[in-house]
Motif scaffolding. Structure first.
Motif, mmCIF file in Angstrom:
data_model
loop_
_atom_site.group_PDB
_atom_site.id
_atom_site.type_symbol
_atom_site.label_atom_id
_atom_site.label_comp_id
_atom_site.label_asym_id
_atom_site.label_seq_id
_atom_site.Cartn_x
_atom_site.Cartn_y
_atom_site.Cartn_z
ATOM 1 N N LEU A 250 -7.351 -10.171 91.508
ATOM 2 C CA LEU A 250 -6.459 -10.978 92.354
ATOM 3 C C LEU A 250 -6.058 -10.248 93.639
ATOM 4 C CD1 LEU A 250 -4.181 -12.330 89.480
ATOM 5 C CD2 LEU A 250 -5.659 -13.738 90.937
ATOM 6 N N GLY A 251 -6.412 -8.966 93.742
ATOM 7 C CA GLY A 251 -6.148 -8.210 94.972
ATOM 8 C C GLY A 251 -4.756 -7.615 95.059
ATOM 9 N N HIS A 252 -4.136 -7.298 93.928
ATOM 10 C CA HIS A 252 -2.814 -6.670 93.945
ATOM 11 C C HIS A 252 -2.919 -5.174 93.661
ATOM 12 C CE1 HIS A 252 -1.236 -10.610 94.403
ATOM 13 N NE2 HIS A 252 -1.733 -11.015 93.240
ATOM 14 N N HIS A 253 -1.850 -4.436 94.039
ATOM 15 C CA HIS A 253 -1.792 -2.998 93.773
ATOM 16 C C HIS A 253 -1.060 -2.791 92.451
ATOM 17 C CE1 HIS A 253 -1.989 -2.202 98.379
ATOM 18 N NE2 HIS A 253 -3.181 -2.431 97.856
ATOM 19 N N CYS A 254 -1.702 -2.138 91.508
ATOM 20 C CA CYS A 254 -1.096 -2.002 90.175
ATOM 21 C C CYS A 254 -1.020 -0.557 89.722
ATOM 22 C CB CYS A 254 -1.908 -2.776 89.138
ATOM 23 S SG CYS A 254 -2.017 -4.528 89.496
ATOM 24 N N LEU A 255 0.048 -0.250 88.999
ATOM 25 C CA LEU A 255 0.197 1.073 88.392
ATOM 26 C C LEU A 255 0.928 0.913 87.066
ATOM 27 C CD1 LEU A 255 -0.195 4.140 88.709
ATOM 28 C CD2 LEU A 255 2.086 4.233 89.708
ATOM 29 N N SER A 256 0.389 1.576 86.034
ATOM 30 C CA SER A 256 1.025 1.524 84.722
ATOM 31 C C SER A 256 1.636 2.875 84.399
ATOM 32 C CB SER A 256 -0.015 1.133 83.665
ATOM 33 O OG SER A 256 0.535 1.249 82.379
ATOM 34 N N LEU A 257 2.956 2.866 84.149
ATOM 35 C CA LEU A 257 3.697 4.087 83.828
ATOM 36 C C LEU A 257 4.231 3.925 82.410
ATOM 37 C CD1 LEU A 257 5.722 4.082 87.155
ATOM 38 C CD2 LEU A 257 3.737 5.537 86.635
ATOM 39 N N ASN A 258 4.089 4.967 81.614
ATOM 40 C CA ASN A 258 4.579 4.878 80.239
ATOM 41 C C ASN A 258 5.322 6.134 79.844
ATOM 42 O OD1 ASN A 258 3.425 2.381 78.730
ATOM 43 N ND2 ASN A 258 1.743 3.116 79.999
ATOM 44 N N THR A 259 6.364 5.966 79.044
ATOM 45 C CA THR A 259 6.980 7.110 78.400
ATOM 46 C C THR A 259 6.411 7.193 76.983
ATOM 47 O OG1 THR A 259 9.034 8.258 77.929
ATOM 48 C CG2 THR A 259 9.061 5.888 77.548
ATOM 49 N N ILE A 260 6.177 8.408 76.545
ATOM 50 C CA ILE A 260 5.552 8.601 75.230
ATOM 51 C C ILE A 260 6.617 8.563 74.139
ATOM 52 C CG2 ILE A 260 4.281 10.256 73.780
ATOM 53 C CD1 ILE A 260 2.609 8.897 76.065
ATOM 54 N N VAL A 261 6.486 7.590 73.228
ATOM 55 C CA VAL A 261 7.466 7.528 72.134
ATOM 56 C C VAL A 261 6.891 8.072 70.823
ATOM 57 C CG1 VAL A 261 8.878 5.685 73.136
ATOM 58 C CG2 VAL A 261 6.932 5.085 71.686
ATOM 59 N N ALA A 262 5.544 8.127 70.728
ATOM 60 C CA ALA A 262 4.922 8.662 69.513
ATOM 61 C C ALA A 262 3.760 9.558 69.927
ATOM 62 C CB ALA A 262 4.394 7.512 68.654
ATOM 63 N N ASN A 263 3.614 10.695 69.249
ATOM 64 C CA ASN A 263 2.407 11.496 69.473
ATOM 65 C C ASN A 263 1.537 11.358 68.230
ATOM 66 O OD1 ASN A 263 0.507 13.749 69.361
ATOM 67 N ND2 ASN A 263 1.477 14.346 71.286
ATOM 68 N N ARG A 264 0.357 10.730 68.394
ATOM 69 C CA ARG A 264 -0.467 10.376 67.240
ATOM 70 C C ARG A 264 -1.303 11.540 66.740
ATOM 71 N NH1 ARG A 264 -1.369 5.275 66.536
ATOM 72 N NH2 ARG A 264 -1.850 5.930 64.417
ATOM 73 N N VAL A 265 -1.278 12.663 67.471
ATOM 74 C CA VAL A 265 -1.996 13.859 67.014
ATOM 75 C C VAL A 265 -1.035 14.743 66.229
ATOM 76 C CG1 VAL A 265 -3.395 15.839 67.711
ATOM 77 C CG2 VAL A 265 -3.495 13.713 69.041
ATOM 78 N N SER A 266 0.136 15.025 66.820
ATOM 79 C CA SER A 266 1.117 15.885 66.127
ATOM 80 C C SER A 266 1.982 15.093 65.147
ATOM 81 C CB SER A 266 2.016 16.576 67.151
ATOM 82 O OG SER A 266 2.824 15.604 67.799
ATOM 83 N N LYS A 267 1.865 13.753 65.217
ATOM 84 C CA LYS A 267 2.611 12.834 64.329
ATOM 85 C C LYS A 267 4.121 12.830 64.600
ATOM 86 C CE LYS A 267 -0.991 11.954 61.568
ATOM 87 N NZ LYS A 267 -1.818 10.820 61.950
ATOM 88 N N GLU A 268 4.533 13.235 65.801
ATOM 89 C CA GLU A 268 5.964 13.192 66.125
ATOM 90 C C GLU A 268 6.348 11.807 66.646
ATOM 91 O OE1 GLU A 268 7.412 16.931 68.488
ATOM 92 O OE2 GLU A 268 5.299 16.500 68.864
#
Ligand code: R1P
Ligand code: URA
Length: 291
Positions: A250-268
């Protein structure tokens, strides 16, 4: 050009687009999308003014100003099926004339930023850290309904992804699009950068086993270990690929920002999800108000 029929672009009695219940003048050209409707006031409480508050189903929207910037924050709910609605309707609000139902000659480019929560796929990206997605890699099927074309580098990355993860053999064909460089360049300090994978579910599609076994028990390992040149997969969630894919078409500028709530490797898991989101909201608004 033929007007777009009432059945295709649904405009309600208020002159507002159907699902979002927003009129064209009620949307700002910088849009923050959040999954959780409860996160909308968590963002807009920092606005200096709020001129519009609307809600229809899971789509809550607040439009206001922060300094000189006019912003809209909208909740999308969960999943790329909802992103199909949000991206098409915000685009229609700026690029289709609601009186004539004809696509405007001069198109408007929106800045669209997702502020979300996510699971880390790398041990060195701990809970409560922030990730900006260089790419959204979709394991969902939304963009298969549109005409997304991959460039040569994307084709090679996807081929390598399918070989290394064995995902295509079992699931749908993955697809990929990148972040807007003009937005990404402002989110460097305090942000990890990497590929965000978008899954069509939270449990089996993200390798979580409760009572049901999963087809690919190696999913997390394979995503964690994937490498293509300097690119690695940092995290996964459920919307980014749809935002990046539709935003690109559609021609828009996009950015996805996330805070990490789970670590799936360390299981935290984060000890305070609300504080984790609050940190991302504050950081995003601080950067946005200065750029
Ligand atoms: C799953 O709990 C939801 O959280 C993540 C996923 O993408 C999914 O929408 O994002 P939000 O916190 O933005 O909803
Ligand atoms: N959202 C997701 O989709 N997955 C997680 O692990 C955390 C948040």
């Amino acid at each position: 050009m033929q007007p777009i029929a009432a059945s295709e672009l649904i405009i309600n009695e208020r002159g507002a687009v159907y699902h979002l219940d927003l009129r064209p003048e009620e949307l700002a050209t910088t849009v923050i999308t959040v999954g959780d409707p409860g996160r909308v006031p968590q963002v807009s409480k920092y606005f200096d003014t709020i001129e519009v508050k609307r809600q229809h189903r899971e789509f809550v929207s607040h439009t206001g100003t922060l300094g000189k910037k006019r912003l809209t924050v909208i909740s999308s709910g969960i999943g790329t099926d909802n992103i199909d609605i949000v991206l098409n309707e915000i685009d229609a609000l700026v690029n289709i004339d609601f009186e004539t139902r004809i696509i405007k000659e001069n198109l408007t480019t929106l800045n669209i930023l997702r502020v979300g929560t996510s699971g880390s796929l790398q041990r060195d990206i701990p809970v409560d850290s922030l990730v900006a997605a260089t790419h959204g890699l979709g394991l969902d099927n939304l963009l298969h309904y549109y005409r997304l074309e991959h460039n040569e580098e994307e084709k090679q990355l996807l081929q390598s992804f399918c070989t290394q993860t064995q995902i295509q053999a079992q699931m749908s064909q993955p697809y990929i699009s990148s972040a807007s460089p003009s937005l990404l360049k402002h989110f460097v300090k305090d942000f990890f950068h990497g590929i965000t994978v978008t899954c069509p579910g939270f449990y089996g599609p993200q390798g979580r086993v409760l009572r049901l076994g999963v087809k690919n028990p190696q999913l997390i390992n394979n995503l964690t270990q994937f490498i293509f040149g300097q690119h690695r997969i940092t995290n996964f969630e459920m919307e980014t690929s749809g935002i990046y894919g539709l935003g690109r078409l559609l021609g828009h500028h996009c950015l996805s920002l996330n805070t990490i709530v789970a670590n799936r490797v360390s299981k935290e898991f984060t000890k305070d999800g609300k504080a984790s989101v609050e940190n991302l909201v504050k950081k995003t608004l601080e950067i946005l108000s200065n750029c």
